[in-house]
Design an enzyme around this catalytic site. Sequence first.
Site, PDB file in Angstrom:
ATOM      1  N   CYS A   1      23.856  36.076  43.972  1.00  0.00           N
ATOM      2  CA  CYS A   1      24.721  35.022  44.487  1.00  0.00           C
ATOM      3  C   CYS A   1      25.875  35.635  45.243  1.00  0.00           C
ATOM      4  O   CYS A   1      26.682  36.353  44.663  1.00  0.00           O
ATOM      5  CB  CYS A   1      25.255  34.164  43.339  1.00  0.00           C
ATOM      6  SG  CYS A   1      26.453  32.929  43.881  1.00  0.00           S
ATOM      7  N   GLY A   2      25.962  35.344  46.521  1.00  0.00           N
ATOM      8  CA  GLY A   2      26.988  35.954  47.342  1.00  0.00           C
ATOM      9  C   GLY A   2      28.310  35.229  47.313  1.00  0.00           C
ATOM     10  O   GLY A   2      29.301  35.749  47.805  1.00  0.00           O
TER      11      GLY A   2
END
Length: 278
Positions: free
Chosen positions: A112-113
């Site tokens: 998850c960025g």
Amino acid sequence: MAIQTHPSTITKFRAGEALVLTDTLAVEEPLGIALLHGPARQRKNLSVTMRTPGQDEELALGFLFTEGIIRRYDEVQELRHDDHHQLTVILREDVSLDLPTLERNFYTSSSCGICSKASVDAVRTLSTFSLPADAPSTWTVTPDWLHQLPERLRQQQALFAQTGGIHAGALFEPGGSLLLLREDVGRHNALDKLVGNALQAGQLPLQNQVLLLSGRASFELIQKAAMAGIRFVAAVGAPSSLAVELAQEMDLTLVGFLREDQFNVYHGLERIQPALTT
């Protein structure tokens, strides 16, 4: 050359039998990205991302660009590897930064960025290269050509073939050949590497390429694509609701569940020919 795979001894159970084997794993390591900016050469530790080593400079440049921190490659004076886990981007002294924005500290994981960002509003960065919503399509692709893309991608995914645990982003010429491929344990990292490569090469905006994602299409990936001027994104997996909303907002063609015999079009049907009935 960066080490991208790691051997691991495992016990595999198959047909009631236990086998001791050596498995090949994709390497996942942290990379800190820092900035030096201004006449006083102030340092700002910006992000820690979990990535597959390799193309670190592209990754850092793509990340900075898609976050709206830099706009052009010539704003960068130097890219300096402090060590294997730290890269410092030295900006030209005359480059001004939005310091309140930089007060946010990012922690970027491989899955998850944008986990650390407080809200959708905080990541809805205005696209540098976005075209007007009513911009006409200048090219189209056929369904038959789209159906070929997942297999063409797999044939070029060396790390995936070894590990089975890696994501990829690839740029294709519409209706034509593969232009560039990047792999990483993080799907957003693979895309940042593509964008960073294009930024260095002076090839932005990427409005005449098709982006293929090996997994799902999240909001962040569509945002990064829009920042780079990409008008067509195809994903092997599913899009999220926010990804579809952003594709509609940016008038970006979004294809999901791309297989050899099917795909779903969530927006931008006019870029696919022959026209499909709805």
